[in-house]
Design a protein around this motif. Structure first.
Motif, short mmCIF file in Angstrom:
data_model
loop_
_atom_site.label_atom_id
_atom_site.label_comp_id
_atom_site.label_asym_id
_atom_site.label_seq_id
_atom_site.Cartn_x
_atom_site.Cartn_y
_atom_site.Cartn_z
N GLN A 102 50.17 -13.18 91.07
CA GLN A 102 51.41 -12.58 90.60
C GLN A 102 51.18 -11.19 89.99
OE1 GLN A 102 54.09 -13.90 91.52
NE2 GLN A 102 53.24 -15.84 92.23
N GLY A 103 52.28 -10.54 89.61
CA GLY A 103 52.22 -9.23 89.00
C GLY A 103 52.20 -8.12 90.02
N TYR A 104 52.01 -6.91 89.55
CA TYR A 104 51.91 -5.75 90.43
C TYR A 104 50.54 -5.69 91.06
CZ TYR A 104 56.10 -4.06 87.97
OH TYR A 104 57.37 -3.93 87.45
N GLN A 105 50.48 -5.81 92.36
CA GLN A 105 49.21 -5.85 93.07
C GLN A 105 49.30 -5.05 94.36
OE1 GLN A 105 46.73 -7.26 91.63
NE2 GLN A 105 47.60 -8.81 90.26
N PRO A 106 48.16 -4.53 94.84
CA PRO A 106 48.11 -4.10 96.24
C PRO A 106 48.36 -5.32 97.12
CG PRO A 106 46.20 -3.32 95.01
CD PRO A 106 46.86 -4.35 94.16
N ARG A 107 49.03 -5.13 98.24
CA ARG A 107 49.42 -6.28 99.07
C ARG A 107 49.26 -5.96 100.55
NH1 ARG A 107 50.53 -10.50 95.38
NH2 ARG A 107 51.77 -9.69 93.65
N THR A 108 49.08 -7.02 101.32
CA THR A 108 49.16 -6.94 102.78
C THR A 108 50.08 -8.07 103.24
OG1 THR A 108 46.90 -6.08 102.96
CG2 THR A 108 47.90 -6.97 104.96
N ALA A 109 50.99 -7.75 104.14
CA ALA A 109 51.90 -8.76 104.68
C ALA A 109 52.13 -8.51 106.15
CB ALA A 109 53.24 -8.73 103.93
N ILE A 110 52.49 -9.58 106.85
CA ILE A 110 52.88 -9.46 108.25
C ILE A 110 54.21 -10.18 108.43
CG2 ILE A 110 51.55 -11.51 108.97
CD1 ILE A 110 51.05 -9.90 111.65
N GLY A 111 55.08 -9.59 109.23
CA GLY A 111 56.39 -10.18 109.46
C GLY A 111 56.76 -10.17 110.93
N TRP A 112 57.69 -11.03 111.27
CA TRP A 112 58.20 -11.14 112.63
C TRP A 112 59.67 -10.73 112.63
CZ3 TRP A 112 61.84 -14.88 114.58
CH2 TRP A 112 61.98 -14.87 115.99
N VAL A 113 60.01 -9.81 113.53
CA VAL A 113 61.38 -9.30 113.62
C VAL A 113 62.15 -10.05 114.70
CG1 VAL A 113 62.82 -7.27 114.01
CG2 VAL A 113 60.65 -7.04 112.77
N ASP A 114 61.64 -9.97 115.91
CA ASP A 114 62.21 -10.73 117.03
C ASP A 114 61.16 -10.80 118.12
OD1 ASP A 114 62.37 -8.20 118.29
OD2 ASP A 114 64.46 -7.95 117.71
N ASP A 115 61.52 -11.09 119.33
CA ASP A 115 60.60 -11.39 120.42
C ASP A 115 59.44 -10.40 120.51
OD1 ASP A 115 59.76 -12.97 122.47
OD2 ASP A 115 61.07 -12.08 123.98
N ALA A 116 58.22 -10.85 120.13
CA ALA A 116 57.00 -10.04 120.19
C ALA A 116 57.13 -8.71 119.45
CB ALA A 116 56.56 -9.81 121.63
N HIS A 117 57.94 -8.71 118.41
CA HIS A 117 58.14 -7.53 117.56
C HIS A 117 57.70 -7.90 116.15
CE1 HIS A 117 61.20 -4.31 115.93
NE2 HIS A 117 59.94 -4.07 115.56
N TYR A 118 56.65 -7.22 115.68
CA TYR A 118 56.03 -7.55 114.40
C TYR A 118 55.99 -6.33 113.49
CZ TYR A 118 54.25 -11.03 117.69
OH TYR A 118 54.14 -11.97 118.68
N VAL A 119 55.88 -6.60 112.21
CA VAL A 119 55.73 -5.53 111.22
C VAL A 119 54.54 -5.88 110.34
CG1 VAL A 119 56.75 -4.37 109.24
CG2 VAL A 119 58.18 -4.93 111.19
N MET A 120 53.61 -4.95 110.20
CA MET A 120 52.49 -5.09 109.28
C MET A 120 52.69 -4.11 108.14
SD MET A 120 49.37 -5.20 112.03
CE MET A 120 49.31 -6.40 113.37
N VAL A 121 52.53 -4.57 106.91
CA VAL A 121 52.75 -3.73 105.74
C VAL A 121 51.55 -3.82 104.81
CG1 VAL A 121 54.14 -3.41 103.65
CG2 VAL A 121 55.27 -3.89 105.83
N VAL A 122 51.06 -2.67 104.36
CA VAL A 122 50.03 -2.61 103.33
C VAL A 122 50.57 -1.77 102.18
CG1 VAL A 122 47.76 -1.69 102.72
CG2 VAL A 122 48.05 -2.99 104.83
N VAL A 123 50.59 -2.34 100.99
CA VAL A 123 51.05 -1.66 99.78
C VAL A 123 49.84 -1.26 98.96
CG1 VAL A 123 52.51 -1.81 97.74
CG2 VAL A 123 53.11 -3.14 99.79
N ASP A 124 49.75 0.01 98.63
CA ASP A 124 48.69 0.46 97.74
C ASP A 124 49.04 0.09 96.30
OD1 ASP A 124 46.93 1.57 99.62
OD2 ASP A 124 48.13 3.40 99.72
N GLY A 125 48.03 0.10 95.40
CA GLY A 125 48.29 -0.27 94.02
C GLY A 125 47.16 0.07 93.08
N ARG A 126 47.44 -0.18 91.79
CA ARG A 126 46.47 0.08 90.71
C ARG A 126 46.10 1.55 90.64
NH1 ARG A 126 42.80 -5.04 92.65
NH2 ARG A 126 44.38 -6.65 92.30
N ASP A 127 47.06 2.41 90.94
CA ASP A 127 46.83 3.86 90.98
C ASP A 127 48.08 4.53 90.42
OD1 ASP A 127 46.13 6.46 91.51
OD2 ASP A 127 45.55 6.10 93.59
#
Length: 326
Positions: A238-263
């Motif tokens: 929990q809390g404010y952290q750097p993060r990595t996530a992956i999501g699915w939008v629709d047919d073979a359509h994906y989103v990868m997200v990386v959040v920077d942090g501690r800066d």
């Protein structure tokens, strides 16, 4: 993985690896091979290889016969884009807020004609625990054009782990995400199924970290209370952290997200509800939290796109990637 998660950090790559293991906030170096020290070394530091050549193992598996092998044509790589006859990738960096409230995150929007082009790779082409390499090293070894860190499977010994159509682990304990060969994806409760049932249903790969962030296009309630891997030294994400996530939008359509942090002044990181909100804003029908903290990394066309909170890449056990030429 967040520094709230105790796991080994590789400090040298040549010769014998020297690692510090954060356990209850204390760095344990040069532990004697007795009692609890020996257990900690064996469990969290010493490499345990179960499969020496993952590429050969997957090639020999009949369940991986649907792997994408065709080389795409009309390949074009720009500063933040990749296009081919089969794949479209665009990278965007988003900054919001200022000062102590500044947040910076990186979005890779990925559209595939063949969902099996979303692949996984393990560090050093080996499967087991405590086997690590920098994400860029793993990506380069696989000829990746895009990669993000995975779920750090090698830190744990449980969960459902299917990668590239091959079952590696079948001990469901937490939320997971499943990617199907037909381009679907879903978040699910591992304890309600098993790896063979998933494989039979057309699952191509799974990740086991969590929690699930988005389902049915909506933020999942209660994610700000979730603990992951509640073992000694590994109680909260929990809390404010750097993060990595992956999501699915629709047919073979994906989103990868990386959040920077501690800066401070650049990016404080985000909470899990904030991360889920980002994924919803990007159109995700489902989304999943991967390993984060100092492990969070996005690689594109030979370079790390984000600013890892450790001041450089942290070695990890696996990546999710798209190959150059896919």
């Amino acid at each position: 993985m967040s520094t709230l998660h105790g796991h080994p950090r590789t400090t040298t790559r040549a010769g014998t690896k020297r690692r510090s293991f954060l356990l209850g906030g204390a760095a344990l170096l040069g532990l004697s091979a007795t009692g609890a020290s020996a257990w900690a070394l064996d469990r969290f530091v010493i490499d345990h290889t179960e499969i020496e050549d993952v590429a050969a193992y997957e090639a020999a598996s009949s369940s991986s016969s649907s792997a994408a092998t065709a080389t795409a044509t009309e390949v074009s790589v720009g500063a933040s884009t990749y296009t081919s006859s089969a794949t479209s990738i665009s990278i965007e960096t988003v900054s919001t807020g200022s000062g102590s409230d500044a947040v910076t995150y990186h979005v890779a929007d990925v559209v595939l004609s063949d969902a099996t082009a979303l692949r996984s790779a393990f560090a050093d082409n080996r499967y087991g625990t405590n086997i690590t390499a920098r994400p860029s090293e793993i990506a380069q070894s696989m000829g990746a054009v895009l990669a993000v860190n995975g779920d750090y499977y090698g830190f744990r010994e449980d969960g459902i782990l299917i990668r590239n159509g091959v079952i590696y682990r079948d001990e469901g304990v937490r939320d997971g995400i499943a990617f199907y060969t037909d381009g679907r994806a879903e978040v699910y409760d591992e304890t309600t199924t098993d790896a063979h049932s998933l494989l039979d249903a057309g699952v191509w790969s799974t990740c086991s970290f969590g929690p699930s962030l988005v389902d049915g296009g909506a933020v999942i309630a209660g994610i700000d209370q979730v603990e992951v891997d509640t073992i000694f030294g590994n109680h909260s994400i929990q809390g404010y952290q750097p993060r990595t996530a992956i999501g699915w939008v629709d047919d073979a359509h994906y989103v990868m997200v990386v959040v920077d942090g501690r800066d401070e002044g650049y990016s404080r990181g985000v909470t899990l509800p904030e991360l889920a909100g980002i994924m919803v804003s990007l159109g995700c029908q489902c989304a999943y939290n991967l390993d984060g903290g100092g492990s969070s990394a996005m690689y594109f066309n030979g370079e790390i796109v984000n600013r890892p909170s450790n001041g450089g890449e942290r070695a990890t056990s696996d990546i999710l990637y798209i190959a150059m030429g896919a």
